[in-house]
Design a protein around this motif. Structure first.
Motif, PDB file in Angstrom:
ATOM      1  N   UNK A  38       0.842  -1.198   0.000  1.00 38.44           N
ATOM      2  CA  UNK A  38       0.000   0.000   0.000  1.00 38.44           C
ATOM      3  C   UNK A  38       0.875   1.245   0.000  1.00 38.44           C
ATOM      4  N   UNK A  39       0.554   2.192  -0.881  1.00 38.00           N
ATOM      5  CA  UNK A  39       1.308   3.437  -0.972  1.00 38.00           C
ATOM      6  C   UNK A  39       0.571   4.544  -0.220  1.00 38.00           C
ATOM      7  N   UNK A  40       1.324   5.339   0.528  1.00 31.67           N
ATOM      8  CA  UNK A  40       0.760   6.447   1.298  1.00 31.67           C
ATOM      9  C   UNK A  40       1.088   7.759   0.608  1.00 31.67           C
ATOM     10  N   UNK A  41       0.142   8.711   0.682  1.00 31.83           N
ATOM     11  CA  UNK A  41       0.425  10.028   0.131  1.00 31.83           C
ATOM     12  C   UNK A  41       1.207  10.859   1.141  1.00 31.83           C
ATOM     13  N   UNK A  42       1.617  12.037   0.729  1.00 31.47           N
ATOM     14  CA  UNK A  42       2.482  12.870   1.565  1.00 31.47           C
ATOM     15  C   UNK A  42       1.796  13.271   2.866  1.00 31.47           C
ATOM     16  N   UNK A  43       0.503  13.583   2.810  1.00 28.64           N
ATOM     17  CA  UNK A  43      -0.219  13.983   4.028  1.00 28.64           C
ATOM     18  C   UNK A  43      -0.256  12.822   5.021  1.00 28.64           C
ATOM     19  N   UNK A  44      -0.515  11.627   4.531  1.00 26.46           N
ATOM     20  CA  UNK A  44      -0.550  10.457   5.413  1.00 26.46           C
ATOM     21  C   UNK A  44       0.818  10.190   6.033  1.00 26.46           C
ATOM     22  N   UNK A  45       1.877  10.362   5.239  1.00 19.63           N
ATOM     23  CA  UNK A  45       3.231  10.145   5.759  1.00 19.63           C
ATOM     24  C   UNK A  45       3.537  11.139   6.876  1.00 19.63           C
ATOM     25  N   UNK A  46       3.171  12.410   6.662  1.00 17.66           N
ATOM     26  CA  UNK A  46       3.414  13.433   7.686  1.00 17.66           C
ATOM     27  C   UNK A  46       2.635  13.110   8.959  1.00 17.66           C
ATOM     28  N   UNK A  47       1.383  12.682   8.812  1.00 17.46           N
ATOM     29  CA  UNK A  47       0.561  12.354   9.980  1.00 17.46           C
ATOM     30  C   UNK A  47       1.109  11.139  10.724  1.00 17.46           C
ATOM     31  N   UNK A  48       1.609  10.144   9.990  1.00 13.33           N
ATOM     32  CA  UNK A  48       2.181   8.959  10.629  1.00 13.33           C
ATOM     33  C   UNK A  48       3.411   9.344  11.449  1.00 13.33           C
ATOM     34  N   UNK A  49       4.278  10.181  10.877  1.00 11.17           N
ATOM     35  CA  UNK A  49       5.472  10.623  11.593  1.00 11.17           C
ATOM     36  C   UNK A  49       5.081  11.455  12.819  1.00 11.17           C
ATOM     37  N   UNK A  50       4.032  12.266  12.688  1.00 15.87           N
ATOM     38  CA  UNK A  50       3.566  13.071  13.821  1.00 15.87           C
ATOM     39  C   UNK A  50       3.030  12.188  14.940  1.00 15.87           C
ATOM     40  N   UNK A  51       2.265  11.158  14.592  1.00 16.33           N
ATOM     41  CA  UNK A  51       1.771  10.214  15.603  1.00 16.33           C
ATOM     42  C   UNK A  51       2.940   9.517  16.280  1.00 16.33           C
ATOM     43  N   UNK A  52       3.951   9.138  15.509  1.00 13.43           N
ATOM     44  CA  UNK A  52       5.138   8.504  16.084  1.00 13.43           C
ATOM     45  C   UNK A  52       5.851   9.448  17.037  1.00 13.43           C
ATOM     46  N   UNK A  53       5.911  10.730  16.682  1.00 15.29           N
ATOM     47  CA  UNK A  53       6.539  11.735  17.548  1.00 15.29           C
ATOM     48  C   UNK A  53       5.780  11.853  18.869  1.00 15.29           C
ATOM     49  N   UNK A  54       4.456  11.879  18.801  1.00 16.52           N
ATOM     50  CA  UNK A  54       3.643  11.944  20.018  1.00 16.52           C
ATOM     51  C   UNK A  54       3.834  10.704  20.879  1.00 16.52           C
ATOM     52  N   UNK A  55       3.902   9.539  20.241  1.00 10.99           N
ATOM     53  CA  UNK A  55       4.091   8.296  20.995  1.00 10.99           C
ATOM     54  C   UNK A  55       5.430   8.297  21.713  1.00 10.99           C
ATOM     55  N   UNK A  56       6.465   8.821  21.061  1.00 13.25           N
ATOM     56  CA  UNK A  56       7.767   8.886  21.713  1.00 13.25           C
ATOM     57  C   UNK A  56       7.764   9.806  22.919  1.00 13.25           C
ATOM     58  N   UNK A  57       7.128  10.963  22.798  1.00 13.42           N
ATOM     59  CA  UNK A  57       7.057  11.888  23.931  1.00 13.42           C
ATOM     60  C   UNK A  57       6.242  11.301  25.080  1.00 13.42           C
ATOM     61  N   UNK A  58       5.149  10.621  24.740  1.00 16.01           N
ATOM     62  CA  UNK A  58       4.288  10.076  25.788  1.00 16.01           C
ATOM     63  C   UNK A  58       4.953   8.930  26.537  1.00 16.01           C
ATOM     64  N   UNK A  59       5.988   8.339  25.925  1.00 14.44           N
ATOM     65  CA  UNK A  59       6.724   7.324  26.658  1.00 14.44           C
ATOM     66  C   UNK A  59       7.363   7.877  27.913  1.00 14.44           C
ATOM     67  N   UNK A  60       7.579   9.198  27.946  1.00 13.55           N
ATOM     68  CA  UNK A  60       8.140   9.879  29.120  1.00 13.55           C
ATOM     69  C   UNK A  60       7.068  10.644  29.878  1.00 13.55           C
ATOM     70  N   UNK A  61       6.224  11.383  29.154  1.00  9.53           N
ATOM     71  CA  UNK A  61       5.206  12.206  29.805  1.00  9.53           C
ATOM     72  C   UNK A  61       4.111  11.344  30.434  1.00  9.53           C
ATOM     73  N   UNK A  62       3.672  10.306  29.719  1.00  9.45           N
ATOM     74  CA  UNK A  62       2.681   9.365  30.234  1.00  9.45           C
ATOM     75  C   UNK A  62       1.417  10.079  30.695  1.00  9.45           C
ATOM     76  N   UNK A  63       0.939  11.013  29.872  1.00  7.03           N
ATOM     77  CA  UNK A  63      -0.258  11.778  30.230  1.00  7.03           C
ATOM     78  C   UNK A  63      -1.461  11.346  29.406  1.00  7.03           C
ATOM     79  N   UNK A  64      -1.289  11.273  28.074  1.00  8.78           N
ATOM     80  CA  UNK A  64      -2.394  10.901  27.190  1.00  8.78           C
ATOM     81  C   UNK A  64      -2.264   9.467  26.663  1.00  8.78           C
ATOM     82  N   UNK A  65      -1.173   8.777  27.040  1.00  9.21           N
ATOM     83  CA  UNK A  65      -0.982   7.358  26.720  1.00  9.21           C
ATOM     84  C   UNK A  65      -0.942   7.095  25.209  1.00  9.21           C
ATOM     85  N   UNK A  66      -0.394   8.026  24.444  1.00  5.44           N
ATOM     86  CA  UNK A  66      -0.230   7.778  23.014  1.00  5.44           C
ATOM     87  C   UNK A  66       0.775   6.656  22.753  1.00  5.44           C
TER      88      UNK A  66
END
Length: 269
Positions: A1-29
């Motif tokens: 499956x091929x992703x468009x540019x908007x989907x790629x940006x959103x996936x990277x953003x979700x990954x960024x949030x998940x990494x931060x939440x590994x320390x913040x542990x507030x919203x459990x992303x």
């Protein structure tokens, strides 16, 4: 499956949030069921990712940082396996393969966690110097830098997987030598044991040792599910609170109150 540019940006953003939440542990992303669901939402593969997240969540329930023990990286495992599932294009049929990939990814993520935490110790010294200067702006700046570094810990691997595709990632994980994966597993087990020993050393007393013993005995009974263990834990906590209230009342007149109500109750009986 091929992703468009908007989907790629959103996936990277979700990954960024998940990494931060590994320390913040507030919203459990960083929790698998949430991280995989968000990846499914932005890529249009919601159902397979929800199934993957639910399966990984059951595995990750036993992962926790105890003392000096660092748990496997649930955020990296969730994000990377969800991306590989989406790129594979197999839908629900690819969930089992994604789960198999997630476990070595979680162990490999320990290396990234160690690197980022080692770098974070240097940032703490920068914050100490800023505190000596009385500069709150510098303290906030370095705090934001440290948190963003945790986000990049997951966002960069996610971007690499998107750039390379699922095939090379599977090949790289398969090419990892057995001595490396085995050494990581053995070392992780040893550190977990040390971490539990540190926690017990800090908490152990004659009043709590019976609860430690009961916990290990109940955990060894394979027929008891996690829900059952949770119910037992709540029941023991309620019993402890009840005994605490009873021990706090000095009804005998002659007994001394040492400040530990359960200890006073044990001494009395």
């Amino acid at each position: 499956m091929n992703l468009n540019m908007i989907q790629i940006i959103l996936v990277v953003f979700v990954a960024f949030l998940a990494g931060m939440e590994g320390i913040l542990d507030e919203f459990h992303f960083h929790q698998p069921v949430i991280a995989c669901t968000l990846i499914g939402l932005v890529t249009g593969q919601l159902l397979p990712c929800v199934i993957l997240g639910g399966s990984l969540q059951m595995i990750a329930l036993g992962w926790s940082n105890i003392g000096a023990a660092v748990a496997p990286d649930a955020a990296l495992a969730s994000i990377a396996s969800a991306i590989i599932l989406v790129l594979g294009g197999q839908g629900r049929a690819g969930v089992s393969s994604a789960i198999a990939i997630a476990i070595p990814l979680a162990v490999a993520g320990l290396l990234l966690t160690i690197i980022t935490r080692t770098l974070a110790t240097g940032i703490v010294h920068f914050m100490d110097n800023a505190a000596k200067e009385g500069s709150f702006r510098k303290i906030e700046f370095w705090q934001i830098v440290a948190i963003c570094m945790q986000g990049l810990r997951i966002a960069i691997p996610a971007a690499l997987i998107l750039a390379l595709g699922a095939g090379p990632v599977k090949a790289m994980l398969s090419a990892m030598p057995s001595w490396l994966t085995g050494g990581l597993s053995i070392g992780g087990g040893m550190v977990v044991a040390v971490g539990y020993a540190m926690v017990i050393n800090m908490m152990a007393s004659r009043e709590v040792w019976p609860f430690f013993i009961l916990g290990f005995v109940f955990a060894a009974v394979s027929e008891i599910t996690l829900i059952g263990l949770g119910a037992i834990g709540v029941s023991i906590a309620l019993i402890y609170l009840t005994l605490s209230k009873m021990g706090g009342n000095n009804n005998g007149g002659g007994s001394s109150n040492t400040g530990d109500p359960v200890g006073d109750l044990i001494d009395k009986y």
